[in-house]
Design a protein around this motif. Structure first.
Motif, PDB file in Angstrom:
ATOM      1  N   ARG A   1      19.563  -6.437 -72.688  1.00 40.67           N
ATOM      2  CA  ARG A   1      19.030  -5.401 -73.578  1.00 40.67           C
ATOM      3  C   ARG A   1      19.762  -5.368 -74.899  1.00 40.67           C
ATOM      4  O   ARG A   1      19.173  -5.378 -75.965  1.00 40.67           O
ATOM      5  CB  ARG A   1      19.185  -4.028 -72.913  1.00 40.67           C
ATOM      6  N   GLU A   2      21.104  -5.360 -74.825  1.00 44.10           N
ATOM      7  CA  GLU A   2      21.884  -5.109 -76.032  1.00 44.10           C
ATOM      8  C   GLU A   2      22.078  -6.347 -76.900  1.00 44.10           C
ATOM      9  O   GLU A   2      22.176  -6.259 -78.117  1.00 44.10           O
ATOM     10  CB  GLU A   2      23.249  -4.532 -75.643  1.00 44.10           C
ATOM     11  N   LEU A   3      22.173  -7.511 -76.287  1.00 41.31           N
ATOM     12  CA  LEU A   3      22.410  -8.727 -77.065  1.00 41.31           C
ATOM     13  C   LEU A   3      21.143  -9.573 -77.218  1.00 41.31           C
ATOM     14  O   LEU A   3      21.156 -10.602 -77.868  1.00 41.31           O
ATOM     15  CB  LEU A   3      23.499  -9.587 -76.410  1.00 41.31           C
ATOM     16  N   GLY A   4      20.070  -9.133 -76.553  1.00 43.86           N
ATOM     17  CA  GLY A   4      18.839  -9.906 -76.610  1.00 43.86           C
ATOM     18  C   GLY A   4      18.960 -11.252 -75.928  1.00 43.86           C
ATOM     19  O   GLY A   4      18.230 -12.208 -76.214  1.00 43.86           O
ATOM     20  N   LEU A   5      19.906 -11.337 -74.998  1.00 46.87           N
ATOM     21  CA  LEU A   5      20.170 -12.575 -74.280  1.00 46.87           C
ATOM     22  C   LEU A   5      18.991 -12.936 -73.372  1.00 46.87           C
ATOM     23  O   LEU A   5      18.485 -12.089 -72.654  1.00 46.87           O
ATOM     24  CB  LEU A   5      21.409 -12.325 -73.421  1.00 46.87           C
ATOM     25  N   THR A   6      18.585 -14.187 -73.429  1.00 45.51           N
ATOM     26  CA  THR A   6      17.596 -14.679 -72.472  1.00 45.51           C
ATOM     27  C   THR A   6      18.343 -15.027 -71.188  1.00 45.51           C
ATOM     28  O   THR A   6      19.334 -15.745 -71.233  1.00 45.51           O
ATOM     29  CB  THR A   6      16.902 -15.947 -73.012  1.00 45.51           C
ATOM     30  N   VAL A   7      17.871 -14.485 -70.060  1.00 47.07           N
ATOM     31  CA  VAL A   7      18.597 -14.706 -68.805  1.00 47.07           C
ATOM     32  C   VAL A   7      17.701 -15.455 -67.819  1.00 47.07           C
ATOM     33  O   VAL A   7      16.549 -15.084 -67.617  1.00 47.07           O
ATOM     34  CB  VAL A   7      19.040 -13.366 -68.175  1.00 47.07           C
ATOM     35  N   VAL A   8      18.240 -16.529 -67.248  1.00 52.01           N
ATOM     36  CA  VAL A   8      17.552 -17.200 -66.147  1.00 52.01           C
ATOM     37  C   VAL A   8      18.409 -16.985 -64.913  1.00 52.01           C
ATOM     38  O   VAL A   8      19.583 -17.327 -64.894  1.00 52.01           O
ATOM     39  CB  VAL A   8      17.382 -18.718 -66.396  1.00 52.01           C
ATOM     40  N   LEU A   9      17.803 -16.364 -63.906  1.00 53.26           N
ATOM     41  CA  LEU A   9      18.564 -15.904 -62.758  1.00 53.26           C
ATOM     42  C   LEU A   9      18.010 -16.545 -61.489  1.00 53.26           C
ATOM     43  O   LEU A   9      16.840 -16.379 -61.174  1.00 53.26           O
ATOM     44  CB  LEU A   9      18.433 -14.387 -62.750  1.00 53.26           C
ATOM     45  N   ILE A  10      18.851 -17.295 -60.828  1.00 52.65           N
ATOM     46  CA  ILE A  10      18.451 -17.973 -59.593  1.00 52.65           C
ATOM     47  C   ILE A  10      18.928 -17.139 -58.419  1.00 52.65           C
ATOM     48  O   ILE A  10      20.081 -16.728 -58.392  1.00 52.65           O
ATOM     49  CB  ILE A  10      19.158 -19.347 -59.502  1.00 52.65           C
ATOM     50  N   THR A  11      18.068 -16.894 -57.453  1.00 54.84           N
ATOM     51  CA  THR A  11      18.495 -16.111 -56.304  1.00 54.84           C
ATOM     52  C   THR A  11      17.605 -16.400 -55.097  1.00 54.84           C
ATOM     53  O   THR A  11      16.513 -16.940 -55.236  1.00 54.84           O
ATOM     54  CB  THR A  11      18.474 -14.601 -56.619  1.00 54.84           C
ATOM     55  N   HIS A  12      18.098 -16.067 -53.928  1.00 58.15           N
ATOM     56  CA  HIS A  12      17.231 -16.127 -52.747  1.00 58.15           C
ATOM     57  C   HIS A  12      16.909 -14.716 -52.270  1.00 58.15           C
ATOM     58  O   HIS A  12      16.240 -14.518 -51.276  1.00 58.15           O
ATOM     59  CB  HIS A  12      17.887 -16.945 -51.638  1.00 58.15           C
ATOM     60  N   GLU A  13      17.380 -13.704 -53.032  1.00 59.09           N
ATOM     61  CA  GLU A  13      17.175 -12.315 -52.629  1.00 59.09           C
ATOM     62  C   GLU A  13      16.122 -11.629 -53.490  1.00 59.09           C
ATOM     63  O   GLU A  13      16.297 -11.493 -54.697  1.00 59.09           O
ATOM     64  CB  GLU A  13      18.490 -11.542 -52.743  1.00 59.09           C
ATOM     65  N   MET A  14      15.033 -11.192 -52.855  1.00 59.72           N
ATOM     66  CA  MET A  14      13.979 -10.451 -53.534  1.00 59.72           C
ATOM     67  C   MET A  14      14.546  -9.222 -54.248  1.00 59.72           C
ATOM     68  O   MET A  14      14.110  -8.849 -55.326  1.00 59.72           O
ATOM     69  CB  MET A  14      12.968  -9.985 -52.495  1.00 59.72           C
ATOM     70  N   GLU A  15      15.520  -8.603 -53.591  1.00 57.55           N
ATOM     71  CA  GLU A  15      16.103  -7.369 -54.101  1.00 57.55           C
ATOM     72  C   GLU A  15      16.690  -7.588 -55.503  1.00 57.55           C
ATOM     73  O   GLU A  15      16.571  -6.736 -56.382  1.00 57.55           O
ATOM     74  CB  GLU A  15      17.194  -6.923 -53.111  1.00 57.55           C
ATOM     75  N   VAL A  16      17.322  -8.723 -55.706  1.00 61.06           N
ATOM     76  CA  VAL A  16      17.914  -9.042 -57.010  1.00 61.06           C
ATOM     77  C   VAL A  16      16.818  -9.150 -58.058  1.00 61.06           C
ATOM     78  O   VAL A  16      16.918  -8.604 -59.166  1.00 61.06           O
ATOM     79  CB  VAL A  16      18.725 -10.362 -56.914  1.00 61.06           C
ATOM     80  N   VAL A  17      15.737  -9.831 -57.701  1.00 63.42           N
ATOM     81  CA  VAL A  17      14.610  -9.986 -58.616  1.00 63.42           C
ATOM     82  C   VAL A  17      14.036  -8.616 -58.979  1.00 63.42           C
ATOM     83  O   VAL A  17      13.775  -8.316 -60.133  1.00 63.42           O
ATOM     84  CB  VAL A  17      13.516 -10.869 -57.968  1.00 63.42           C
TER      85      VAL A  17
END
Lengths: 344, 221
Positions: free
Chosen positions: A200-216
């Motif tokens: 939000r604050e830095l406008g960073l594009t984030v790619v997040l790998i996970t196996h947990e639906m909860e994280v998504v």
């Protein structure tokens, strides 16, 4: 080009028919088998899949820790595969990365770990580096731990150091490779909040790998479901989460939400059975009661889930409807932006 | 008490101590100087590593294994022409140092390689993801992270060198080990044997203790 596509932010990362095969014992094993997707600038993009689905391979292609065996990966419009050694180093400095097991140097203090990418870059003076490190440690709430060694920190603190280090060179992309998988649920939430704040604050594009639906569910804007090296589905988290299309996605959502096998329970229920899905503003309206009063329909809630996807509240209820004007009730729901799905 | 040590010539013992320490110090320093880069190269050219190169790795490994399989006593003799060329003499303390280094450096290189393999792969990957050059990776990440393991290797190598120096008497290098062989063993002077072995034991103890302390100091895990 349509007006809508002109307005949407440009793509930060594009995968065009990317393949990656590893030499296995019995011939080649395809980790990724023709993956195409794009990550928009400034969004939190989730990649979810079971272990072995190719998630880690996918994220490691972005900063060329792995090279594709086919197709192209573009970052900021640049073909990652075409970069020379210097170009690759420059690209990697624009991409921060955090890891499941943190990847901190055990021989360096917290402050030295955070300073390390700046020293490698060699553009700032020692004083400038010290100032930047102090700023970064304050940002992740570790100012008091600057002189400790990683072994003296908890898992959550280690990942905060990892985040501070990943941000040191002011990247515009942050890759998170199962960054919370080694952490407990409480710490996971804290780390995800930190990542969401940076986005939000830095406008960073984030790619997040996970196996947990909860994280998504907690932080992602859009998500791509990987299944055996292929994209099962991609879309806004709410769509994928509430109306999963692919069997793998459905299975993962059910597991995450502890949804029982509904069919068995429903056979005993009387009347029409429908599933209502609503999100955003609709979640706050006292719609069920209103519609029941106005149409004379009796309802009972057979199953349901009510929670938030990132900042959007949503609900999904399976109801049995009896008596009164059932069709009228369904029409009222649809008119109020509620998605109605007939179950029986 | 003094009856028992009747054969012991204490000035001889002091000189032998000096010779042993000189050989040990010089050969250990040179062994680290040559063995460390060799070990780093062995590691980097290994499978799946930064400079993975099967041919280069095989060639290095062959040289290392060859030197390690020659018994030291033979190496001492075979090296004589090379030693002459390098230090101008094949005799005495100076003449013993080149064979000591050639014998110990490949051994130490293997220990360095092993220590580097112990470095967490995730840390190497994180360093690469930061955009480090290969040189920065070696000096900024690999060597600092492997320092405890490398120091343990230096300690083991130093102790091995102490026993190698015992054989250096063959080229007239002297030292405690040589004294033990010539007087204690060949002339049945048990008292000389006891004194030299006791001194060697003290030396090995000191080396091991210092080594262990250094390893502990640099371990941050």
């Amino acid at each position: 080009m349509t007006e809508a596509s002109l307005k949407s932010p440009p793509d930060a990362i594009v995968f065009a028919d990317v393949r990656k095969a590893f030499a296995g014992r019995s011939g080649e094993v395809a980790a990724l088998d023709g993956v195409s997707l794009s990550v928009r600038q400034g969004e939190v993009f989730g990649v979810i899949g079971r272990s072995g689905a190719g998630k880690s391979t996918l994220v490691r292609l972005i900063n060329r820790l792995e090279r594709p065996t086919g197709g192209r990966v573009l970052v900021g419009g640049q073909d990652v595969g075409a970069l020379d050694a210097a170009g690759l180093r420059a690209l990697r400095r624009r991409i921060g990365m955090i890891f499941q097991h943190f990847g901190l140097l055990s021989s360096k203090t917290v402050a030295d770990n955070v300073a390390y990418p700046l020293k490698l870059e060699g553009e700032l003076s020692r004083r400038e580096i010290a100032a930047r490190v102090a700023e970064l440690l304050a940002r992740v709430g570790l100012s008091d731990h600057a002189r400790k060694y990683p072994a003296q920190l908890s898992g959550g603190q280690k990942q905060r150091v990892g985040i501070a280090r990943a941000l040191a060179t002011r990247p515009d992309i942050l890759l998170c490779d199962e960054a919370t998988s080694a952490l407990d649920p409480e710490t996971t939430r804290e780390i995800l909040q930190l990542v969401a704040g940076l986005n939000r604050e830095l406008g960073l594009t984030v790619v997040l790998i996970t196996h947990e639906m909860e994280v998504v569910r907690q932080v992602c804007d859009r998500v791509c479901v990987l299944d055996a090296g292929r994209v099962a589905e991609t879309g806004p988290v709410a769509d994928v989460f509430l109306v999963p299309q692919h069997p793998t996605t459905r299975a993962m959502v059910s597991e995450a939400e502890h949804l029982e096998d509904e069919a068995a329970d429903l056979s005993a229920a009387p009347g029409r059975i429908v599933r209502l899905t609503y999100r955003g503003e609709a979640a706050y309206r006292p719609l069920l009661g209103q519609v029941a009063r106005e149409t004379g329909v009796d309802f009972s809630i057979l199953s349901g889930r009510v929670a938030r996807i990132k900042d959007t509240p949503y609900g999904q209820l399976t109801l049995s409807l009896e008596g009164g004007d059932v069709e009228g009730a369904l029409a009222r729901f649809r008119a109020a932006d509620v998605q109605v799905e007939a179950v029986r | 008490m003094s009856d028992f040590f009747v054969n012991v010539d204490w000035t001889e013992i002091v000189r032998a101590c000096g010779d042993t320490l000189t050989m040990l110090g010089a050969s250990l320093a040179l062994t680290v100087l040559f063995g460390l880069p060799l070990g780093v190269l062995l590691f980097l050219t290994g499978r799946g590593q930064l400079l993975a190169n099967r041919a280069a790795h095989a060639a290095l490994a062959l040289v290392v294994n060859l030197l390690r399989s020659v018994p030291f006593i033979i190496l001492l003799i075979v090296m004589i022409p090379v030693t002459l060329l390098l230090v101008g003499t094949s005799l005495g303390v100076a003449g013993a140092i080149p064979p000591l280094v050639v014998g110990a450096a490949p051994f130490f290189a293997r220990l360095v390689e092993t220590a580097l393999r112990e470095v967490d792969r995730g840390v190497i990957e994180a360093t690469q993801a930061m955009g480090a050059t290969p040189r920065q990776l070696v000096f900024g990440t690999l060597l600092p992270e492997a320092t405890p393991g490398i120091l343990a290797g230096v300690t083991v190598t130093a102790v091995a060198l102490v026993s190698y120096t015992a054989m250096a008497g063959v080229v007239g290098a002297g030292g405690l080990g040589d004294l033990a062989v010539r007087f204690g063993y060949q002339r049945f002077q048990t008292d000389v044997m006891v004194v030299t072995v006791a001194l060697l034991l003290v030396l090995v103890q000191i080396l091991q203790t210092v080594g262990d302390r250094l390893v502990a100091h640099f371990s941050r895990r």
